[in-house]
Design a protein around this motif. Structure first.
Motif, PDB file in Angstrom:
ATOM      1  N   TYR A  36      85.829   6.143  64.246  1.00 20.47           N
ATOM      2  CA  TYR A  36      85.451   4.972  65.010  1.00 20.47           C
ATOM      3  C   TYR A  36      86.332   3.809  64.564  1.00 20.47           C
ATOM      4  O   TYR A  36      86.784   3.757  63.428  1.00 20.47           O
ATOM      5  CB  TYR A  36      83.991   4.593  64.775  1.00 20.47           C
ATOM      6  CG  TYR A  36      82.996   5.470  65.497  1.00 20.47           C
ATOM      7  CD1 TYR A  36      82.573   6.667  64.932  1.00 20.47           C
ATOM      8  CD2 TYR A  36      82.477   5.104  66.732  1.00 20.47           C
ATOM      9  CE1 TYR A  36      81.659   7.481  65.589  1.00 20.47           C
ATOM     10  CE2 TYR A  36      81.556   5.906  67.396  1.00 20.47           C
ATOM     11  CZ  TYR A  36      81.152   7.087  66.811  1.00 20.47           C
ATOM     12  OH  TYR A  36      80.253   7.885  67.462  1.00 20.47           O
ATOM     13  N   PHE A  90      86.522   3.647  60.641  1.00 20.29           N
ATOM     14  CA  PHE A  90      85.478   4.383  59.950  1.00 20.29           C
ATOM     15  C   PHE A  90      85.558   5.861  60.290  1.00 20.29           C
ATOM     16  O   PHE A  90      85.614   6.242  61.463  1.00 20.29           O
ATOM     17  CB  PHE A  90      84.088   3.882  60.358  1.00 20.29           C
ATOM     18  CG  PHE A  90      83.753   2.516  59.844  1.00 20.29           C
ATOM     19  CD1 PHE A  90      83.960   1.396  60.628  1.00 20.29           C
ATOM     20  CD2 PHE A  90      83.219   2.359  58.575  1.00 20.29           C
ATOM     21  CE1 PHE A  90      83.654   0.136  60.158  1.00 20.29           C
ATOM     22  CE2 PHE A  90      82.901   1.102  58.092  1.00 20.29           C
ATOM     23  CZ  PHE A  90      83.123  -0.013  58.888  1.00 20.29           C
TER      24      PHE A  90
ATOM     25  N   TYR B  33      69.842   5.257  67.063  1.00 21.74           N
ATOM     26  CA  TYR B  33      70.026   5.063  65.625  1.00 21.74           C
ATOM     27  C   TYR B  33      70.070   3.573  65.310  1.00 21.74           C
ATOM     28  O   TYR B  33      70.607   2.786  66.085  1.00 21.74           O
ATOM     29  CB  TYR B  33      71.361   5.667  65.162  1.00 21.74           C
ATOM     30  CG  TYR B  33      71.546   7.135  65.441  1.00 21.74           C
ATOM     31  CD1 TYR B  33      71.891   7.584  66.716  1.00 21.74           C
ATOM     32  CD2 TYR B  33      71.425   8.089  64.426  1.00 21.74           C
ATOM     33  CE1 TYR B  33      72.092   8.931  66.968  1.00 21.74           C
ATOM     34  CE2 TYR B  33      71.632   9.435  64.675  1.00 21.74           C
ATOM     35  CZ  TYR B  33      71.955   9.845  65.951  1.00 21.74           C
ATOM     36  OH  TYR B  33      72.154  11.190  66.197  1.00 21.74           O
ATOM     37  N   TYR B  35      71.521   1.053  62.143  1.00 19.56           N
ATOM     38  CA  TYR B  35      72.325   0.980  60.933  1.00 19.56           C
ATOM     39  C   TYR B  35      72.356  -0.460  60.435  1.00 19.56           C
ATOM     40  O   TYR B  35      72.164  -1.405  61.195  1.00 19.56           O
ATOM     41  CB  TYR B  35      73.780   1.412  61.196  1.00 19.56           C
ATOM     42  CG  TYR B  35      73.974   2.846  61.613  1.00 19.56           C
ATOM     43  CD1 TYR B  35      73.964   3.203  62.955  1.00 19.56           C
ATOM     44  CD2 TYR B  35      74.188   3.841  60.663  1.00 19.56           C
ATOM     45  CE1 TYR B  35      74.143   4.514  63.353  1.00 19.56           C
ATOM     46  CE2 TYR B  35      74.389   5.163  61.046  1.00 19.56           C
ATOM     47  CZ  TYR B  35      74.363   5.490  62.382  1.00 19.56           C
ATOM     48  OH  TYR B  35      74.557   6.800  62.772  1.00 19.56           O
ATOM     49  N   GLN B  37      74.983  -3.056  58.297  1.00 14.83           N
ATOM     50  CA  GLN B  37      76.339  -3.226  57.785  1.00 14.83           C
ATOM     51  C   GLN B  37      76.420  -4.549  57.055  1.00 14.83           C
ATOM     52  O   GLN B  37      76.428  -5.616  57.677  1.00 14.83           O
ATOM     53  CB  GLN B  37      77.371  -3.176  58.926  1.00 14.83           C
ATOM     54  CG  GLN B  37      78.809  -3.204  58.445  1.00 14.83           C
ATOM     55  CD  GLN B  37      79.822  -3.135  59.577  1.00 14.83           C
ATOM     56  OE1 GLN B  37      79.536  -3.482  60.721  1.00 14.83           O
ATOM     57  NE2 GLN B  37      81.025  -2.686  59.260  1.00 14.83           N
ATOM     58  N   GLN B  41      81.320  -4.007  54.088  1.00 10.17           N
ATOM     59  CA  GLN B  41      80.901  -2.677  53.679  1.00 10.17           C
ATOM     60  C   GLN B  41      80.754  -1.749  54.882  1.00 10.17           C
ATOM     61  O   GLN B  41      80.888  -2.166  56.028  1.00 10.17           O
ATOM     62  CB  GLN B  41      79.577  -2.767  52.913  1.00 10.17           C
ATOM     63  CG  GLN B  41      79.690  -3.562  51.631  1.00 10.17           C
ATOM     64  CD  GLN B  41      78.430  -3.507  50.813  1.00 10.17           C
ATOM     65  OE1 GLN B  41      77.610  -2.588  50.943  1.00 10.17           O
ATOM     66  NE2 GLN B  41      78.257  -4.487  49.951  1.00 10.17           N
ATOM     67  N   GLY B  42      80.496  -0.497  54.600  1.00  9.80           N
ATOM     68  CA  GLY B  42      80.334   0.495  55.642  1.00  9.80           C
ATOM     69  C   GLY B  42      78.952   0.461  56.252  1.00  9.80           C
ATOM     70  O   GLY B  42      78.150  -0.439  55.987  1.00  9.80           O
ATOM     71  N   LEU B  43      78.676   1.456  57.089  1.00  7.41           N
ATOM     72  CA  LEU B  43      77.399   1.525  57.771  1.00  7.41           C
ATOM     73  C   LEU B  43      76.365   2.249  56.922  1.00  7.41           C
ATOM     74  O   LEU B  43      76.646   3.312  56.376  1.00  7.41           O
ATOM     75  CB  LEU B  43      77.548   2.260  59.105  1.00  7.41           C
ATOM     76  CG  LEU B  43      77.977   1.418  60.299  1.00  7.41           C
ATOM     77  CD1 LEU B  43      79.407   0.941  60.129  1.00  7.41           C
ATOM     78  CD2 LEU B  43      77.823   2.196  61.575  1.00  7.41           C
ATOM     79  N   PHE B  45      72.796   4.013  57.162  1.00  9.02           N
ATOM     80  CA  PHE B  45      71.814   4.572  58.097  1.00  9.02           C
ATOM     81  C   PHE B  45      70.419   4.055  57.754  1.00  9.02           C
ATOM     82  O   PHE B  45      70.009   4.041  56.596  1.00  9.02           O
ATOM     83  CB  PHE B  45      71.852   6.101  58.018  1.00  9.02           C
ATOM     84  CG  PHE B  45      70.680   6.786  58.657  1.00  9.02           C
ATOM     85  CD1 PHE B  45      69.629   7.270  57.893  1.00  9.02           C
ATOM     86  CD2 PHE B  45      70.630   6.932  60.031  1.00  9.02           C
ATOM     87  CE1 PHE B  45      68.550   7.900  58.476  1.00  9.02           C
ATOM     88  CE2 PHE B  45      69.549   7.566  60.626  1.00  9.02           C
ATOM     89  CZ  PHE B  45      68.510   8.055  59.852  1.00  9.02           C
ATOM     90  N   LEU B  91      73.189  -2.804  63.473  1.00  5.45           N
ATOM     91  CA  LEU B  91      73.808  -2.118  64.602  1.00  5.45           C
ATOM     92  C   LEU B  91      72.883  -1.038  65.153  1.00  5.45           C
ATOM     93  O   LEU B  91      72.233  -0.319  64.391  1.00  5.45           O
ATOM     94  CB  LEU B  91      75.125  -1.465  64.170  1.00  5.45           C
ATOM     95  CG  LEU B  91      76.248  -2.417  63.787  1.00  5.45           C
ATOM     96  CD1 LEU B  91      77.375  -1.669  63.093  1.00  5.45           C
ATOM     97  CD2 LEU B  91      76.789  -3.127  65.012  1.00  5.45           C
ATOM     98  N   GLN B 103      78.245   8.749  69.498  1.00  4.36           N
ATOM     99  CA  GLN B 103      77.382   7.582  69.477  1.00  4.36           C
ATOM    100  C   GLN B 103      78.087   6.420  70.144  1.00  4.36           C
ATOM    101  O   GLN B 103      79.280   6.214  69.949  1.00  4.36           O
ATOM    102  CB  GLN B 103      77.053   7.176  68.046  1.00  4.36           C
ATOM    103  CG  GLN B 103      76.157   8.143  67.324  1.00  4.36           C
ATOM    104  CD  GLN B 103      75.825   7.622  65.951  1.00  4.36           C
ATOM    105  OE1 GLN B 103      76.705   7.360  65.148  1.00  4.36           O
ATOM    106  NE2 GLN B 103      74.549   7.464  65.667  1.00  4.36           N
ATOM    107  N   PHE B 105      77.867   2.336  70.329  1.00  2.50           N
ATOM    108  CA  PHE B 105      77.285   1.248  69.553  1.00  2.50           C
ATOM    109  C   PHE B 105      77.104  -0.016  70.375  1.00  2.50           C
ATOM    110  O   PHE B 105      77.929  -0.340  71.240  1.00  2.50           O
ATOM    111  CB  PHE B 105      78.177   0.928  68.345  1.00  2.50           C
ATOM    112  CG  PHE B 105      78.038   1.915  67.230  1.00  2.50           C
ATOM    113  CD1 PHE B 105      78.736   3.106  67.240  1.00  2.50           C
ATOM    114  CD2 PHE B 105      77.193   1.651  66.157  1.00  2.50           C
ATOM    115  CE1 PHE B 105      78.608   4.029  66.211  1.00  2.50           C
ATOM    116  CE2 PHE B 105      77.061   2.561  65.119  1.00  2.50           C
ATOM    117  CZ  PHE B 105      77.766   3.747  65.152  1.00  2.50           C
ATOM    118  N   GLY B 106      76.056  -0.753  70.050  1.00  5.30           N
ATOM    119  CA  GLY B 106      75.887  -2.091  70.564  1.00  5.30           C
ATOM    120  C   GLY B 106      76.708  -3.079  69.753  1.00  5.30           C
ATOM    121  O   GLY B 106      77.292  -2.714  68.727  1.00  5.30           O
ATOM    122  N   PRO B 107      76.734  -4.332  70.177  1.00  5.39           N
ATOM    123  CA  PRO B 107      77.539  -5.355  69.491  1.00  5.39           C
ATOM    124  C   PRO B 107      76.927  -5.811  68.176  1.00  5.39           C
ATOM    125  O   PRO B 107      77.584  -6.476  67.388  1.00  5.39           O
ATOM    126  CB  PRO B 107      77.577  -6.494  70.497  1.00  5.39           C
ATOM    127  CG  PRO B 107      76.334  -6.319  71.303  1.00  5.39           C
ATOM    128  CD  PRO B 107      76.081  -4.850  71.382  1.00  5.39           C
TER     129      PRO B 107
END
Lengths: 111, 114
Positions: A36, A90, B33, B35, B37, B41-43, B45, B91, B103, B105-107
């Motif tokens: 992504y 990612f 889902y 998440y 953030q 940093q990363g996502l 869950f 997210l 997936q 994703f929304g904004p």
């Protein structure tokens, strides 16, 4: 424990040069693998995914990724980088109903 | 076509207050889902809904966090008694839910707890 690693926080490359963003994973079974991209102030966008078949997967914006089962890697590549490719990338995998994301790699493409 | 939408886009709140974040998935997507953030940093869950099955709440960091989803539509993520460490972008993503589907994703909702 299942995990995905992006060993480089940042990758710098000159426009026109090839780029590689690295990803390795640790998981049981045969996961689905994804890349992504997140542009500044925007949501994540899907680039490509590997489920099965040919180890070289082609995706959006000229990106491709190579699945290497023996090295448990799924590196993202592009033959010729553009300044507009600068973003946060990612790596992720899907296994047993969950997605696991790496910490992200910031790609800087300089003119 | 319409993508995943989230509201509000930004939320500033005071420590100790409750907040509710909303996600509208893509129509027909059975999986949803959430998440978190944190900056740089990363996502992380948080929770996963699939159809009418019991949600997977294994990622929720504390009992202050909860989420609901009505059928295969809107979901709300509620954070009670917010703390400064809850400040992050939240997210939401949806997918067809057939197993490993892409997936979308929304904004995101940017939450700042003062």
């Amino acid at each position: 424990a299942q995990s995905v690693a992006q060993p480089e926080d940042q990758v710098n490359v000159a426009e026109g040069n090839p780029l590689t963003v690295k990803c390795t994973y640790s998981v049981s079974g045969n996961p689905y693998l994804f890349w992504y991209v997140q542009y500044p102030n925007r949501g994540l966008q899907f680039l490509l995914k590997y489920i099965t078949g040919d180890n070289l997967v082609k995706g959006s914006y000229g990106f491709e990724a190579e699945f290497n089962k023996s090295q448990t890697s799924f590196h993202l590549k592009k033959p010729s980088a553009l300044v507009s490719d600068s973003a946060l990338y990612f790596c992720a995998f899907y296994n047993f109903n969950k997605f696991y994301f790496g910490s992200g790699t910031k790609l800087n493409v300089k003119p | 076509g319409a993508g995943v939408s989230q509201s509000p886009s930004n939320k500033v709140t005071e420590k100790g207050k409750d907040v509710e974040l909303r996600c509208d998935p893509i129509s027909g997507h059975t999986a949803l889902y959430w998440y978190r953030q944190r900056l740089g940093q990363g996502l992380e869950f948080l929770i996963y809904f699939q159809g009418n099955s019991a949600p997977d709440k294994s990622g929720l960091p504390s009992d202050r966090f909860s989420a609901e989803r009505t059928g295969e539509s809107v979901s709300t993520l509620t954070i009670q008694r917010t703390q400064q460490e809850d400040s992050a972008v939240y997210l939401c993503a949806s997918s067809l839910g057939l197993g490993g589907e892409t997936q979308y994703f929304g904004p995101g909702t940017r939450l700042l707890v003062l």
